[in-house]
Design a protein around this motif. Structure first.
Motif, PDB file in Angstrom:
ATOM      1  N   ARG A 139       1.763  -5.100  12.457  1.00  0.00           N
ATOM      2  CA  ARG A 139       2.063  -6.107  11.670  1.00  0.00           C
ATOM      3  C   ARG A 139       3.967  -6.021  11.392  1.00  0.00           C
ATOM      4  NH1 ARG A 139      -1.533  -7.416   6.270  1.00  0.00           N
ATOM      5  NH2 ARG A 139      -3.352  -8.209   7.223  1.00  0.00           N
ATOM      6  N   THR A 182       5.571  -5.080   8.684  1.00  0.00           N
ATOM      7  CA  THR A 182       5.656  -4.080   7.705  1.00  0.00           C
ATOM      8  C   THR A 182       5.518  -3.054   8.228  1.00  0.00           C
ATOM      9  OG1 THR A 182       3.222  -4.933   6.907  1.00  0.00           O
ATOM     10  CG2 THR A 182       5.265  -5.916   5.929  1.00  0.00           C
ATOM     11  N   TRP A 183       4.161  -2.467   9.240  1.00  0.00           N
ATOM     12  CA  TRP A 183       3.935  -1.404   9.644  1.00  0.00           C
ATOM     13  C   TRP A 183       5.023  -0.862  10.409  1.00  0.00           C
ATOM     14  CZ3 TRP A 183      -1.801  -3.202  11.538  1.00  0.00           C
ATOM     15  CH2 TRP A 183      -2.174  -3.439  10.237  1.00  0.00           C
ATOM     16  N   SER A 218       0.657  -3.441  -5.446  1.00  0.00           N
ATOM     17  CA  SER A 218      -0.506  -4.387  -4.888  1.00  0.00           C
ATOM     18  C   SER A 218       0.003  -4.809  -3.928  1.00  0.00           C
ATOM     19  CB  SER A 218      -0.994  -5.143  -6.112  1.00  0.00           C
ATOM     20  OG  SER A 218       0.432  -6.694  -5.968  1.00  0.00           O
ATOM     21  N   GLN A 219       0.935  -4.938  -3.294  1.00  0.00           N
ATOM     22  CA  GLN A 219       1.639  -5.235  -1.579  1.00  0.00           C
ATOM     23  C   GLN A 219       1.587  -4.367  -1.090  1.00  0.00           C
ATOM     24  OE1 GLN A 219       5.723  -6.600  -2.582  1.00  0.00           O
ATOM     25  NE2 GLN A 219       4.801  -9.005  -1.769  1.00  0.00           N
ATOM     26  N   HIS A 268      -0.866  -1.652  -1.114  1.00  0.00           N
ATOM     27  CA  HIS A 268      -1.949  -1.095  -1.439  1.00  0.00           C
ATOM     28  C   HIS A 268      -3.014  -2.600   0.006  1.00  0.00           C
ATOM     29  CE1 HIS A 268      -6.441  -2.134  -2.551  1.00  0.00           C
ATOM     30  NE2 HIS A 268      -6.278  -0.329  -2.827  1.00  0.00           N
ATOM     31  N   ASP A 269      -2.624  -3.712   0.187  1.00  0.00           N
ATOM     32  CA  ASP A 269      -3.352  -4.505   0.826  1.00  0.00           C
ATOM     33  C   ASP A 269      -2.737  -4.300   2.293  1.00  0.00           C
ATOM     34  OD1 ASP A 269      -3.895  -6.061  -1.401  1.00  0.00           O
ATOM     35  OD2 ASP A 269      -2.245  -7.630  -1.383  1.00  0.00           O
ATOM     36  N   GLU A 270      -1.682  -4.399   2.980  1.00  0.00           N
ATOM     37  CA  GLU A 270      -1.815  -2.913   3.862  1.00  0.00           C
ATOM     38  C   GLU A 270      -2.503  -2.359   4.250  1.00  0.00           C
ATOM     39  OE1 GLU A 270       0.712  -4.815   5.502  1.00  0.00           O
ATOM     40  OE2 GLU A 270       1.313  -6.711   4.442  1.00  0.00           O
ATOM     41  N   LYS A 324      -5.334  -1.659   3.541  1.00  0.00           N
ATOM     42  CA  LYS A 324      -6.810  -1.914   3.692  1.00  0.00           C
ATOM     43  C   LYS A 324      -6.649  -2.511   4.912  1.00  0.00           C
ATOM     44  CE  LYS A 324      -9.512  -1.443   1.084  1.00  0.00           C
ATOM     45  NZ  LYS A 324     -10.368  -0.346   1.129  1.00  0.00           N
ATOM     46  N   ALA A 325      -5.719  -3.059   5.369  1.00  0.00           N
ATOM     47  CA  ALA A 325      -5.588  -4.085   6.350  1.00  0.00           C
ATOM     48  C   ALA A 325      -6.017  -2.982   7.113  1.00  0.00           C
ATOM     49  CB  ALA A 325      -4.494  -5.116   6.222  1.00  0.00           C
ATOM     50  N   LYS A 371      -9.473  -1.621   7.769  1.00  0.00           N
ATOM     51  CA  LYS A 371     -10.411  -2.526   7.904  1.00  0.00           C
ATOM     52  C   LYS A 371     -10.613  -3.086   9.892  1.00  0.00           C
ATOM     53  CE  LYS A 371     -11.572  -7.663   7.171  1.00  0.00           C
ATOM     54  NZ  LYS A 371     -11.416  -9.188   6.962  1.00  0.00           N
TER      55      LYS A 371
END
Length: 325
Positions: free
Chosen positions: A223, A225-226, A256-257, A259-261, A263-264, A267
């Motif tokens: 992504r 953002t990474w 929270s954003q 954290h979502d990154e 977790k992605a 996964k």
């Protein structure tokens, strides 16, 4: 999965026991030191199978307060014990072969010995291929290691059958201890390889194949953002992996954003390791101005430098503990 692993290793244990009985029968019929060498290695197969059963039982136990990463490391003890026993067996085989070189002895009933060893070799071939195939599917280093050991037994047994046939038609009995020495050296080499595998696992030596697999997954699903991934470390616990790494993210993301990154990432990698569980401990790093030239987030509101090009993730820039810039 645990029940399947246990069933597979029990099959291996039972078959190895029956083949050991058959090989010792062949030895008592022929008095061949080469056949005795083969039979001694089969004893190791039986003992190794028993170790593997206990190893798989422990591996299946849930995590607890004393073992927060589970009990998977016992598999490395298992293959280490197997390697040590194989190494000892190789030494015993060489010692016995030297005794036969010095002394005199007479081979008997070689024909029946050929048929018995030939039959056990065929059964071992089928068993070894089955264990290696199933061990890679699960995956299980205990089952795969057991299968690879049995395949080594197959190769040495094939050489033994050929040698017995030559002895039967030529009468060259001196070939019997020579073959035994060759088998002993082969067995010593296999014992060393298993010991090396055990030590590397217990010492958490980096498995570059796993590193490459993780990097490939992240490159394929990367992504914007990474911004970068670095300081990656992998530990194996049985079928499961524990991965530490740092990921550089835009510094202005909310918690929270971020954290979502993270977790992605977890996964995606777990999907890539379908038969294993991958536990991630990810440290989120804020980006710095030096990261701007390779940051792919084109609509970044705080960019300080123009984008100059994408940096592909490789071992060279993912393993060190530093940002790519």
């Amino acid at each position: 999965m645990l029940r399947k692993e246990f069933r597979i290793i029990l099959i291996s244990l039972l078959v190895s026991f029956l083949l050991t009985v058959a090989k010792f029968t062949a030895y008592f019929l022929t008095h061949s030191v080469a056949i005795l060498s083969d039979a001694l290695e089969s004893i190791i197969n039986v003992v190794a199978g028993a170790f593997a059963c206990y190893s798989i039982y422990l591996t299946g136990k849930p995590r607890d307060a004393n073992h927060p990463y589970g009990h998977g490391k016992v598999e490395f003890f298992s293959i280490g014990a197997e390697g040590a026993m194989i190494f000892i067996a190789g030494c015993l085989i060489l010692f016995k072969a030297v005794q036969y070189f010095i002394g005199t002895y007479q081979l008997e009933d070689v024909t029946r010995g050929i048929w018995l060893i030939g039959a056990t070799t065929l059964v071992n071939l089928l068993l070894g291929q089955y264990l290696v195939r199933e061990g890679r599917k699960l995956p299980s280093i205990t089952i795969t290691g057991n299968g690879q050991h049995i395949m080594t037994d197959v190769y040495s047994s094939l050489g033994l059958v050929v040698a017995l046939i030559v002895i039967h038609y030529t009468g060259w009995t001196w070939l019997d201890p020579v073959v035994s020495v060759a088998m002993g050296i082969l067995i010593l080499r296999k014992g060393y390889q298993l010991l090396r595998r055990s030590i590397s696992g217990l010492m958490d030596e980096t498995d570059m194949q796993v590193i490459d697999q993780v990097i490939n997954i992240l490159n394929q699903h990367r992504r914007p953002t990474w911004i970068d991934v670095h300081n990656m470390r992998v530990q194996q616990y049985g079928n499961n992996y524990h991965i530490d790494c740092h990921i550089t993210l835009p510094y202005y993301l909310e918690l929270s954003q971020a954290h979502d990154e993270l977790k992605a990432v977890e996964k995606l990698v777990n999907q890539g390791f379908a038969n294993s569980e991958v536990e991630f401990f990810i440290h989120a790093d804020p980006c710095l101005p030096v990261c701007c030239h390779y940051c792919q987030l084109m609509e970044c509101p705080v960019r300080k430098e123009k984008f100059s090009g994408k940096i592909t993730w490789t071992r060279e820039n993912v393993l060190p503990n530093r940002k790519h810039g």
